[in-house]
Design a protein around this motif. Structure first.
Motif, PDB file in Angstrom:
ATOM      1  N   GLU A   1       0.797  -1.229   0.000  1.00  0.00           N
ATOM      2  CA  GLU A   1       0.000   0.000   0.000  1.00  0.00           C
ATOM      3  C   GLU A   1       0.828   1.277   0.000  1.00  0.00           C
ATOM      4  N   MET A   2       1.951   1.283   0.697  1.00  0.00           N
ATOM      5  CA  MET A   2       2.747   2.504   0.807  1.00  0.00           C
ATOM      6  C   MET A   2       3.822   2.606  -0.265  1.00  0.00           C
ATOM      7  N   LEU A   3       4.471   1.478  -0.574  1.00  0.00           N
ATOM      8  CA  LEU A   3       5.517   1.494  -1.608  1.00  0.00           C
ATOM      9  C   LEU A   3       4.966   1.153  -2.988  1.00  0.00           C
ATOM     10  N   GLY A   4       3.755   0.632  -3.044  1.00  0.00           N
ATOM     11  CA  GLY A   4       3.138   0.303  -4.330  1.00  0.00           C
ATOM     12  C   GLY A   4       3.766  -0.883  -5.029  1.00  0.00           C
ATOM     13  N   LEU A   5       4.368  -1.803  -4.288  1.00  0.00           N
ATOM     14  CA  LEU A   5       5.027  -2.971  -4.877  1.00  0.00           C
ATOM     15  C   LEU A   5       3.998  -4.036  -5.228  1.00  0.00           C
ATOM     16  N   ARG A   6       4.265  -4.773  -6.309  1.00  0.00           N
ATOM     17  CA  ARG A   6       3.338  -5.817  -6.739  1.00  0.00           C
ATOM     18  C   ARG A   6       4.018  -7.177  -6.896  1.00  0.00           C
TER      19      ARG A   6
ATOM     20  N   ALA B   1       7.113 -13.712  -6.381  1.00  0.00           N
ATOM     21  CA  ALA B   1       7.578 -14.291  -7.638  1.00  0.00           C
ATOM     22  C   ALA B   1       8.555 -15.437  -7.428  1.00  0.00           C
ATOM     23  N   VAL B   2       9.349 -15.365  -6.365  1.00  0.00           N
ATOM     24  CA  VAL B   2      10.344 -16.407  -6.103  1.00  0.00           C
ATOM     25  C   VAL B   2      10.703 -16.382  -4.625  1.00  0.00           C
TER      26      VAL B   2
ATOM     27  N   ILE C   1      11.436  -8.823 -10.246  1.00  0.00           N
ATOM     28  CA  ILE C   1      10.693  -8.375  -9.073  1.00  0.00           C
ATOM     29  C   ILE C   1      10.970  -6.901  -8.762  1.00  0.00           C
ATOM     30  N   ASP C   2      10.104  -6.336  -7.882  1.00  0.00           N
ATOM     31  CA  ASP C   2      10.201  -4.922  -7.515  1.00  0.00           C
ATOM     32  C   ASP C   2      11.037  -4.690  -6.260  1.00  0.00           C
TER      33      ASP C   2
ATOM     34  N   LEU D   1      21.371  -5.445  -8.809  1.00  0.00           N
ATOM     35  CA  LEU D   1      20.031  -5.322  -8.232  1.00  0.00           C
ATOM     36  C   LEU D   1      19.967  -4.031  -7.420  1.00  0.00           C
ATOM     37  N   THR D   2      19.287  -3.050  -7.949  1.00  0.00           N
ATOM     38  CA  THR D   2      19.186  -1.749  -7.280  1.00  0.00           C
ATOM     39  C   THR D   2      17.826  -1.541  -6.623  1.00  0.00           C
ATOM     40  N   ILE D   3      16.998  -2.567  -6.630  1.00  0.00           N
ATOM     41  CA  ILE D   3      15.663  -2.491  -6.052  1.00  0.00           C
ATOM     42  C   ILE D   3      15.746  -2.441  -4.522  1.00  0.00           C
ATOM     43  N   PRO D   4      14.672  -1.974  -3.854  1.00  0.00           N
ATOM     44  CA  PRO D   4      14.697  -1.894  -2.387  1.00  0.00           C
ATOM     45  C   PRO D   4      14.761  -3.270  -1.732  1.00  0.00           C
TER      46      PRO D   4
END
Length: 394
Positions: free
Chosen positions: A172-177, A209-210, A233-234, A257-260
């Motif tokens: 909800e806050m980061l909008g990750l799916r 996803a994994v 992934i996000d 991988l620069t994702i959070p």
């Protein structure tokens, strides 16, 4: 394997447990025969050294501060001082059980504070329950800890709570799916957080996803991270402690991988910043308090802690250690005795104790009702994001 019938198995367990109970001299109520002027002995079991040493040291400093303050006020129960006996389990399995037996049977402590890590708290919990020795964990969040029995308590929230909080925060806050989970197969803490994060995130409409696994003590995570990178992934949820998280963060950045990365309260140590460096910039994690809070009790605690410990800023484990000792001290005063059953009842009756991490209420299962704080790393320092005051709906 030969399987015993349920009745025979219960009889065998009871038979084996009885000598231990007598050996520890803890089955009867303790503390009633103490001389009025004697110091009250309190046991502490923590990971002062070893790979979770930063956690244990912080909690220990918080505990020491609370006990020193109580003694400076004149002690408890009409002027009796408190004396802390600390055992270092060196962050190793097995050490906490040995320490608990020593503190209870040899030192005759009236209660035990510890441990910070859930798997090691479980070692203490079974012994504390068997010997009717009240135990308060500062920071063990695995649900199974207090399930050991009615003499086991904690001042922190549960994995189910912070896993749920981070699942909701991610969606909800980061909008990750689409998120990956990288968790330990050998840590009750990691398994619990992963389970509740996944349930919440998927329940809200997200996709895991994994899922990749590692074992405690691993230092090379590139194979797992390579598989994660291929999954599109996000973000990555890493329910681990700061030692593994710092290495995972660095290796993730090395692989592009620069994702959070997201995690739990096991990340909240200055060691994470020292080891991880720039690689932990932009991470998010749930924890128990922020020293940046402007709440009066936090401002006062931070000031006193810095004065006592050479200007060091207290982390969440220091605050939880302080609150665990505060709960015990307050309960001793309300019980009016060191007798174990009365002390247990006083701890269980706690409903509104104001401490460094907010107000603590102990529920019928020995757990604390607390808020969760979300933190990030920004410009090389831990930074407050927000607070969740009650468990979010699923």
């Amino acid at each position: 394997m030969y399987l015993l019938s349920p009745n025979l198995r219960c009889l065998l367990i009871a038979t084996l447990a009885l000598p231990l109970c007598f050996a520890l001299a803890g089955c009867p109520s303790k503390g009633g025969g103490d001389e009025a002027g004697d110091p009250i002995l309190i046991g502490e079991i923590s990971s002062i050294t070893g790979k979770e040493g930063a956690f244990g040291q912080s909690a220990h400093r918080g505990i020491v501060l609370a006990i020193e303050e109580a003694n400076a006020r004149g002690g408890v129960l009409g002027g009796r001082s408190l004396r802390l006996l600390t055992e270092d389990n060196q962050s190793k399995a097995g050490g906490s059980g040995t320490a608990a037996r020593k503190l209870i049977s040899r030192n005759k402590v009236v209660a035990i504070l510890g441990e910070v890590v859930s798997s090691r708290s479980l070692e203490i919990a079974s012994i504390a329950q068997l010997t009717h020795t009240p135990m308060i964990s500062p920071a063990s969040t695995a649900e199974s800890v207090t399930q050991a029995g009615d003499y086991v308590f904690r001042v922190c929230f549960l994995d189910s709570f912070q896993g749920t909080v981070m699942g909701k925060f991610a969606y909800e806050m980061l909008g990750l799916r689409r998120v990956a989970i990288l968790s330990s197969v050998s840590s009750a803490y990691s398994v619990g957080l992963a389970k509740h994060f996944k349930e919440t995130f998927v329940g809200l409409g997200g996709t895991i996803a994994v899922e990749q696994k590692f074992a405690e003590g691993d230092k090379d995570f590139k194979a797992q991270l390579t598989a994660i990178r291929a999954s599109g992934i996000d973000a990555i949820y890493v329910p681990a402690y700061y030692t593994e998280t710092a290495l995972i963060s660095k290796q993730a950045r090395e692989l592009g991988l620069t994702i959070p990365l997201m995690g739990g309260d096991g990340w909240g140590s200055p060691e994470l910043l020292e080891i991880g460096g720039a690689a932990v910039e932009g991470i998010y994690y749930s924890t128990h308090y922020s020293p940046e809070s402007t709440a009066a009790q936090v401002v006062e605690f931070v000031s006193k802690y810095r004065e006592r410990w050479g200007g060091e800023t207290p982390d969440a484990f220091a605050a939880l250690g302080y609150d665990a000792a505060l709960l015990l001290i307050d309960s001793l005063e309300r019980a009016g005795t060191t007798e174990s059953a009365a002390l247990r009842d006083a701890i269980a009756a706690t409903r509104d104790l104001l401490g460094a991490t907010g107000r603590t209420a102990i529920d019928e299962n020995g757990n604390a009702s607390k808020a969760a704080t979300i933190m990030t790393v920004k410009n090389g320092r831990f930074t407050y994001v927000g607070e969740v005051a009650s468990e979010p709906s699923q």
